[in-house]
Design a protein around this motif. Structure first.
Motif, PDB file in Angstrom:
ATOM      1  N   ASN A   3       1.065  -1.397   0.204  1.00 40.46           N
ATOM      2  CA  ASN A   3      -0.059  -0.548   0.119  1.00 40.46           C
ATOM      3  C   ASN A   3       1.073   1.872  -0.011  1.00 40.46           C
ATOM      4  O   ASN A   3       0.564   2.513  -0.571  1.00 40.46           O
ATOM      5  N   HIS A 379      -8.087   4.175   1.363  1.00 41.93           N
ATOM      6  CA  HIS A 379      -8.262   4.485   2.685  1.00 41.93           C
ATOM      7  C   HIS A 379      -6.758   4.803   3.059  1.00 41.93           C
ATOM      8  O   HIS A 379      -6.045   5.449   3.522  1.00 41.93           O
ATOM      9  N   ASN A 380      -6.046   3.916   2.677  1.00 39.31           N
ATOM     10  CA  ASN A 380      -4.134   3.256   2.980  1.00 39.31           C
ATOM     11  C   ASN A 380      -3.758   4.827   1.917  1.00 39.31           C
ATOM     12  O   ASN A 380      -3.248   4.858   2.238  1.00 39.31           O
ATOM     13  N   TYR A 383      -4.334   8.196   3.016  1.00 42.08           N
ATOM     14  CA  TYR A 383      -3.786   8.632   4.412  1.00 42.08           C
ATOM     15  C   TYR A 383      -2.499   8.810   3.900  1.00 42.08           C
ATOM     16  O   TYR A 383      -1.794   9.729   4.466  1.00 42.08           O
ATOM     17  N   TRP A 384      -1.822   8.007   3.589  1.00 42.81           N
ATOM     18  CA  TRP A 384      -1.067   8.612   3.169  1.00 42.81           C
ATOM     19  C   TRP A 384      -0.324  10.164   1.992  1.00 42.81           C
ATOM     20  O   TRP A 384       0.821  10.457   1.746  1.00 42.81           O
ATOM     21  N   ALA A 437      -9.404   8.643   7.357  1.00 41.20           N
ATOM     22  CA  ALA A 437      -7.753   8.059   7.438  1.00 41.20           C
ATOM     23  C   ALA A 437      -7.530   9.900   6.724  1.00 41.20           C
ATOM     24  O   ALA A 437      -6.577  10.103   7.293  1.00 41.20           O
ATOM     25  N   ALA A 441      -4.570  11.658   9.316  1.00 40.16           N
ATOM     26  CA  ALA A 441      -3.172  12.436   8.321  1.00 40.16           C
ATOM     27  C   ALA A 441      -2.688  13.750   7.794  1.00 40.16           C
ATOM     28  O   ALA A 441      -1.470  14.286   8.358  1.00 40.16           O
ATOM     29  N   ILE A 490       3.784   5.246  10.878  1.00 43.19           N
ATOM     30  CA  ILE A 490       3.802   3.846  10.280  1.00 43.19           C
ATOM     31  C   ILE A 490       2.711   3.078  10.972  1.00 43.19           C
ATOM     32  O   ILE A 490       1.532   2.372  10.817  1.00 43.19           O
ATOM     33  N   THR A 492       0.378   3.734  13.752  1.00 43.87           N
ATOM     34  CA  THR A 492      -0.669   4.422  13.481  1.00 43.87           C
ATOM     35  C   THR A 492      -1.675   3.909  12.225  1.00 43.87           C
ATOM     36  O   THR A 492      -2.531   3.598  12.148  1.00 43.87           O
ATOM     37  N   TRP A 493      -0.727   3.706  11.227  1.00 40.64           N
ATOM     38  CA  TRP A 493      -1.371   3.522  10.054  1.00 40.64           C
ATOM     39  C   TRP A 493      -1.462   1.722  10.518  1.00 40.64           C
ATOM     40  O   TRP A 493      -2.658   1.642   9.580  1.00 40.64           O
ATOM     41  N   PHE A 497      -5.253   1.608  10.481  1.00 42.33           N
ATOM     42  CA  PHE A 497      -5.793   1.285   8.647  1.00 42.33           C
ATOM     43  C   PHE A 497      -5.489   0.414   7.787  1.00 42.33           C
ATOM     44  O   PHE A 497      -6.036   0.400   6.439  1.00 42.33           O
ATOM     45  N   ALA A 498      -4.375  -0.339   7.330  1.00 40.00           N
ATOM     46  CA  ALA A 498      -2.985  -1.258   6.618  1.00 40.00           C
ATOM     47  C   ALA A 498      -4.485  -2.079   7.022  1.00 40.00           C
ATOM     48  O   ALA A 498      -3.625  -2.885   5.611  1.00 40.00           O
TER      49      ALA A 498
END
Length: 500
Positions: A3, A379-380, A383-384, A437, A441, A490, A492-493, A497-498
């Motif tokens: 992701n 969502h990934n 977020y990033w 997300a 972020a 990371i 948190t993700w 989310f991950a």
């Protein structure tokens, strides 16, 4: 980890799809979207409006027009390090000059008036809020006669993180940075200030729309007021817990607060407030931010091309800035060693940022709303994507840009308050999760660089005026953001989310 690579492809692919050869396809997508958007959008975001020019046709910004923005970022990063004297005396001219170049290109080459108008409107709102909070809080002197221990420092940082949700990250930062420095007088080190930026100036303000500008803009768009508290508190607790724990051990090992003092000092543990009347000025500023003519019909506005431009709240904020300083307690002003240099630096630097970032936001927004970009939205990637750009662009328009893209990918419109509310309440496919997300972020990643969020630069400037040698732009990233903050982002993700 796939992701993470996907989001980098998402951020870089817009360059490929934004060249003139692809312009026609992107323009068709924009036309289809703009035909459905209403023209009563707030003026709170460059990105939210830069595509919405149904009253006049103009060309898309060329890719090369991002060069002034990149050049400004590089000069912000390298100026204080390699040519400090030149940069200190000329940064206002450089920032304003680059902004004028981009704005003139929009006006006379692209025939785009809307982008510069909205950039100007957002800048005025931005600087009015920061200036009023900075000046009003400068008239409040907090005296803490207590020994500076790692535990006392952690307590102050956590209190600041909570207060950030009541008076905003800017208000809390300006109110507490000087007491934090005085508490650690003789022992203050750069890492104290960096953790203050992490916890008080950014991550702390995740729970309410008042906390950080992106969340407030979401509230104006239709996100319910308590939505952020309901959805963001687990990530808020996790990130602050990690930051507090890391700071405690860093301060315990590297701080000189626990060393035996040459002379015995008796502490009264007293807490004193001077200039408390300025809390009333702060309250006026906070209340005034809700005076949005697009939400409250009775609020007067400047009508331009079918849209309402706020001016009353900005007049109130700037009036507060003037009167709070004029009638401030002089003991508090002198005790804080108050001066206007930090807000002056922010004002000029962000003129350059707001003026030159329009092409970057436009190109990213065009790609995000294109069929190719919509297919990559998850969502990934939200977020990033929101996070990485929030670290280098103003996180408020970045938030709205990605929210608009996420909603467009599901057939919803950011200009429709009911659709935004439904999106927040999960009435689209996993929409509340996508908004979570974006929200986390935008706020968390604002701490990745000095320019990710307005208070960062102000805190840095105040610290340097107090004699603290702060790390350079790259030093901040390499020594603190990458080894300390990025792992927490990371984690948190991974937690939220991950694997969702």
């Amino acid at each position: 980890m796939r992701n993470i690579f996907t989001v980098f492809a998402f951020l870089l692919a817009f360059v490929i799809f934004s060249y003139p050869a692809k312009a026609q396809a992107v323009e068709e997508v924009q036309t289809e979207i703009s035909d459905t958007l209403e023209q009563d959008d707030p003026i709170t975001s460059v990105a939210a409006h830069i595509h919405d020019d149904s009253h006049e046709h103009h060309e898309d910004a060329p890719v090369w027009l991002v060069i002034p923005f990149v050049a400004l970022l590089l000069m912000i990063a390298t100026g204080p390090l390699f040519y400090e004297h030149f940069w200190h005396h000329n940064y206002p001219k450089i920032a304003v000059g680059l902004a004028i170049f981009v704005v003139f290109y929009y006006l006379f080459a692209l025939h785009n008036v809307h982008g510069p108008v909205h950039a100007l409107a957002e800048y005025v709102q931005f600087i009015a809020l920061l200036a009023s909070l900075y000046i009003a809080s400068g008239g409040i002197l907090i005296e803490i006669d207590k020994k500076a221990t790692p535990l006392a420092n952690v307590a102050l940082l956590l209190i600041g993180a909570i207060i950030s949700n009541l008076i905003g990250t800017t208000g809390a930062s300006m109110l507490l940075i000087r007491p934090f420095i005085r508490l650690n007088k003789g022992n203050i080190q750069p890492y104290h200030i960096i953790f203050f930026i992490f916890m008080v100036s950014n991550v702390g303000g995740s729970l309410t729309p008042i906390g950080d500008p992106p969340l407030f803009l979401g509230f104006l768009k239709g996100v319910p007021f308590f939505w952020t508290l309901e959805h963001n508190w687990p990530a808020w607790i996790l990130a602050l817990a990690f930051l507090a724990m890391i700071f405690y051990f860093v301060d315990k090992k590297f701080g000189r607060a626990n060393e035996e003092e040459l002379e015995e000092v008796t502490y009264t543990n007293k807490f004193e407030l001077i200039g408390t009347k300025n809390f009333l000025w702060l309250l006026i500023v906070i209340l005034s931010v809700f005076l949005d003519p697009n939400v409250l019909d009775w609020v007067p506005a400047i009508h331009y091309d079918g849209q309402k431009f706020s001016f009353l709240r900005e007049i109130i904020m700037l009036s507060v800035a003037y009167f709070s300083f004029k009638f401030a307690d002089q003991k508090a002003i002198k005790g804080n060693e108050f001066n206007f240099e930090p807000i002056r630096e922010v004002a000029f630097i962000f003129i350059g940022i707001f003026g030159t970032m329009m092409p970057a936001l436009e190109l990213v927004g065009n790609f995000a709303k294109s069929p190719e970009g919509a297919q990559m939205i998850t969502h990934n990637t939200l977020y990033w994507g929101t996070g990485i750009l929030s670290g280098f662009l103003d996180n408020a328009p970045t938030y709205l840009n990605f929210l608009a893209a996420a909603m467009a990918s599901q057939g919803a419109e950011i200009s429709n308050i009911e659709m935004v509310r439904d999106f927040a309440m999960d009435k689209y496919d996993h929409s509340a999760f996508e908004l979570m997300a974006i929200s986390i972020a935008a706020v968390f990643f604002g701490a990745m660089t000095y320019i990710g969020n307005g208070p960062n630069f102000m805190v840095k400037s105040i610290a340097e005026q107090s004699g603290i040698k702060m790390p350079s732009f790259f030093g901040y990233i390499i020594r603190f953001s990458f080894p300390i903050l990025l792992p927490i982002l990371i984690i948190t993700w991974l937690v939220f989310f991950a694997f969702a």
